[in-house]
Every structure is written in C-alpha cells, then in structure tokens.
Write an enzyme that holds these catalytic residues in place. Structure first.
Site, PDB file in Angstrom:
ATOM      1  N   TYR A   1      53.893 -21.957  37.437  1.00  0.00           N
ATOM      2  CA  TYR A   1      53.014 -21.271  38.394  1.00  0.00           C
ATOM      3  C   TYR A   1      53.585 -19.895  38.732  1.00  0.00           C
ATOM      4  CZ  TYR A   1      50.053 -20.499  42.491  1.00  0.00           C
ATOM      5  OH  TYR A   1      49.159 -19.977  43.396  1.00  0.00           O
TER       6      TYR A   1
ATOM      7  N   ASP B   1      48.971 -30.914  37.065  1.00  0.00           N
ATOM      8  CA  ASP B   1      48.281 -30.589  38.313  1.00  0.00           C
ATOM      9  C   ASP B   1      47.138 -31.587  38.553  1.00  0.00           C
ATOM     10  OD1 ASP B   1      47.944 -28.031  40.296  1.00  0.00           O
ATOM     11  OD2 ASP B   1      46.012 -28.978  39.867  1.00  0.00           O
TER      12      ASP B   1
ATOM     13  N   TRP C   1      56.202 -27.449  37.007  1.00  0.00           N
ATOM     14  CA  TRP C   1      54.981 -26.945  37.658  1.00  0.00           C
ATOM     15  C   TRP C   1      55.289 -25.666  38.414  1.00  0.00           C
ATOM     16  CZ3 TRP C   1      52.931 -25.231  42.116  1.00  0.00           C
ATOM     17  CH2 TRP C   1      51.541 -25.205  42.245  1.00  0.00           C
TER      18      TRP C   1
END
Length: 491
Positions: free
Chosen positions: A430, A446, A426
């Site tokens: 990102y 998410d 993640w």
C-alpha cells in the site's frame, strides 16, 4: 546535442501530425527552421518531417538551443507517465529534480539519493533524457519562475531567488533564452495576478480526470488538523523544505480532451518552496497518469469494464509526504477508516507541530519521523503492537534506513519495510502504491477487494491480466465501496 535514442521519430511525427494530446509531456518537438520547440498538440502548422527532432524533456530541447513556443507553452504540461511506470533511475531522478532537490543538495545529493556516483548519473540522464542534472534543474527553475511572474505581484528580484536562481542576472538570461522574453515582458502579458501572499496555479493533468472521486477519497480519509474539505474543494497543510505552507484545491471532473487543469491556491511562508509544493500536490493528484492508456486496457476487461466506463479517469491518490503516508497506513491497520481518522487526529494533536494558517481547520503539520521516533509506544492511542510498529518505522525513516522520497529503487524500499517489526506485505505494498507512485500494485489479501471481486463473479487470480495497471484496477474495486463525501462539508 542530439536527442535520446529511445524516441521513434516516425511514431512521434505521426503524433504531431494528428496533434495527439496524449503525448503532451511525453516528448517535445523541436523545429530547426524556427528555433522553437512545441508540445505535440501545438495548433501551429505542422512542420515538415525533415525539419524536426524530438526530445524526451524540455531541458533536452533547451540544451539543443531551442526556445519554448509562446503559443502552446510546452513546459506547462504533465510529466511523462513513463517516469512512474518504469521507475528506472532516470524516472526517479526526475521526480527528485522536480521537487527541487538539486537546488537544495546539489547534484551530489541527487546522486546519493538514487544510489549512483554524480558522474555516472550524469551519463545516464544525458543518455535517457538528453540533458544533465543541472540542465534539468535549470528547466524546472525557469518553469517555476514563469508561474511566479505570471500569477503573483512579487517583485521580480524576489521571483528570481524564490525560483532558485543564484542571481538576478542568471534569472534574466535564462528567461530570455527559454521564453524569448524578459521577465517584465512576461509579466506584461499575464491575464491577472494574485496578492495577499497567495500563489495561484493551474496544475496540468491529463484528461479524463475523475476529480470528484479524488475529492471523495481525500475527504473520507482526512486527518483532523492536517486536512479539511468542503463542497468541491480540499485543503491541507504542507511540511516543505524551508517552511510550512498550505494548499487549497478545487476538484471537479474533467472530461476527455487532452490537458486539463486543477486550480490550486498555495500559501507559502517561504517562496523558495513553490516548486516543491506544486510538485508534491501533483503527486497527490496522480497528475502524470495517462488515463486513456489505463482505461483502454481495464475498460476492455470483462470483469472491470463496466466500472471503468462508469468512472473514466479514476486516479490513484498519491501523497505530499511519503513518511506521512507510511505512518497513516500503520495507524489505519485493522481499524475502520473512521477509526483511523480519529486516531490520526489524536496523534497529530499530541505530536504534530502547530502552525498558524488562514484556513479554518488547518492547525498542525503531521508529525515527522523524528517526533514519532521519540514517542512512547505505550502512550500512543492504539494497540501496543501497532504503536511499537509505528515508532520502529519512524526510527528507520529518521535514521535513513528507509527512504520514501521516490529516490531509491522500489524493490529495495519494499524489502527494507518488510524487515521492520509489524510491517507486513499489505502495508508495504500500500505504501508502494501511494507513497512511491507504483502503478502496478495489487493487494490480494485485502478483505474489501475479495468481497467486491466475489460480487462481480471473479477472484484475486484475475488481477494478473490487469498488469501493468493493477493499482488502478484496485482503485476501481475500492471505488464501489467509497461513499460520496465531497458534496457536503467534511467533519
């Protein structure tokens, strides 16, 4: 020199005939009979097809002996969205050249950042972009100089060196060659100037541009001391190559209609940072995005269509410093946005560099990699595991084991991030989306995304049909949860 081979002349000429503004900055039209190059939407009479050639960059047109049109100002356009979509070596090099890297580190430094030898990089750029690294850097210097000539009261000698020219003679010759006017003549035609140390610019963006929602995102996530915002505006400090600076942006929605502009006011301690400052702020705004291409595809999707039509031109907020974005991502892991702001402010106060500004609320630069690498993770205002992850990331960035300046290949950067303790998929994805400008990132784990998708009657498997714009799809999903903060003074 001939232009690069990947531009289809027939398609380009049709865009010129229709004066299609979507292609401004994607290619340039050079007219043999006038010796001038234009943007595709130039309002002048369309030249005959046999009299034109097409170039992928302004530098390619310069190298072929053409001057910039005084009517359409072809160099004052957003960059090509293909630089971020493909993210090949040419696109990555263009991002670094726009940041002024060639002026600071030379062609050798540019080649090192993208992992090529200088000779091979020169061949690649000549083939793909129609110009050498030095020619591309020269075009960037000329554009920076024109902005300073037309928007400030700086003596022209100061403009020359602030834009990166090595001599006043080189400055004068380049400006005459590219703009068919001397610097003093360009200054005489300007509409107005700024003073008091401010450099005011109109940063070009393709429209539609959801500036209000960009402001809401930035204001909602701002870190005290580094950023501040109010009704219709956002400001922040900038850690630039030569000295600190600040920028204040006026952000509003811009309807569809070609190229729009975001008003920016820079306060720079060293004017040599003008090009780097403007390029980094344009990254933050996702200025080179092609919103019509994104909206046409996502707007036709049965799940996302209504969201896209409600907020046309939604952008993926980028960054002014890749390292800072990565640090803020780690700080914000598993906490609310409000909590991340509070912790970020404490980290800034403890480890950031204090700076004097004339913007209330802007007091510090965000801590750099060296400062955070030297921090004691036990003393950081966050759980110990996250503190160790932050310090480990800072050490990797300070030592050059990870680089977030858009020079390296994205996949290589992702692998390097995942090798660090405490950095999971993640976080790495990102960072790729915001720090590296990746347009096709999705975050299937998410929780907020899963919740919004469930409410729309979909699931994460739907994301496959949103390629290559999954980052924008992600922003539309998050946008449904984003509060409207830009209409009131941010605390």
């Amino acid at each position: 020199m001939t232009p690069t081979g990947h531009l289809d002349p027939d398609s380009c000429y049709r865009a010129v005939q229709s004066r299609d503004r979507r292609f401004d900055g994607v290619f340039y039209t050079a007219v043999r009979t006038t010796g001038i190059y234009c943007r595709p939407s130039c309002p002048a009479r369309t030249p005959a097809a046999g009299n034109v050639t097409f170039h992928p960059t302004a530098a390619s047109a310069h190298a072929a002996g053409y001057r910039a049109c005084k009517r359409c100002l072809p160099d004052a356009t957003p960059g090509s969205p293909e630089w971020d979509v493909a993210a090949d070596v040419a696109g990555r090099a263009m991002r670094l050249i726009a940041d002024g890297l060639v002026d600071r580190e030379g062609v050798e430094g540019l080649a090192r950042r993208v992992g090529y030898t200088p000779r091979h990089l020169g061949r690649v750029l000549a083939q793909e972009l129609g110009a050498t690294p030095l020619s591309l850097a020269r075009a960037r210097r000329a554009q920076s100089a024109r902005v300073l000539v037309e928007t400030t009261d700086l003596p022209l000698t100061d403009v020359a060196f602030a834009a990166g020219f090595s001599s006043v003679r080189q400055f004068n010759e380049t400006m005459r060659e590219i703009y068919a006017a001397s610097p003093s003549e360009l200054r005489g035609r300007r509409g107005g100037a700024s003073g008091g140390g401010a450099v005011r610019m109109r940063l070009p963006v393709r429209t539609p541009f959801a500036g209000g929602r960009m402001l809401d995102f930035l204001a909602y996530h701002l870190v005290p001391g580094v950023e501040t915002a109010g009704p219709g505006w956002y400001a922040r400090t900038l850690d630039l190559p030569h000295a600190p600076g600040t920028v204040r942006l006026e952000l509003a929605d811009l309807p569809a209609g070609g190229t729009g502009f975001v008003d920016a006011e820079f306060r720079l301690q060293d004017l040599r940072d003008t090009a780097a400052a403007s390029e980094r702020v344009r990254r933050l705004l996702d200025a080179d995005c092609d919103p019509r291409a994104v909206d046409d595809q996502l707007g036709a999707d049965p799940l996302l269509g209504e969201l896209v039509r409600a907020t046309p031109g939604l952008r993926v907020p980028g960054q002014v410093d890749g390292d800072e974005t990565a640090f803020r991502t780690v700080i914000g892991q598993q906490v609310s946005v409000t909590g991340a702001r509070t912790v970020g402010g404490r980290v800034v106060a403890a480890h950031g560099r204090a700076v004097d500004t004339d913007v209330p609320g802007l007091t510090h630069l965000f801590p750099d990699a060296a400062a955070l690498a030297a921090a004691d993770p036990e003393q950081l205002p966050m759980p110990r595991a996250r503190g160790r992850a932050l310090v480990g990331l800072a050490a990797a960035l300070a030592e050059g084991r990870v680089e977030l300046d858009r020079g390296p290949d994205r996949d290589d950067v992702r692998r390097a991030l995942l090798d660090l303790p405490g950095i999971g998929p993640w976080t790495a994805d990102y960072v790729a989306m915001r720090a590296l400008g990746h347009p096709d990132v999705f975050l299937p784990t998410d929780l907020a995304v899963k919740k919004v998708l469930a409410g729309l009657g979909g699931d994460v498997g739907d994301a496959e049909r949103w390629r290559p714009w999954r980052s924008y799809a992600l922003m539309h999903l998050w946008n449904t949860l984003m509060p409207v903060t830009g209409q009131t003074e941010a605390d």
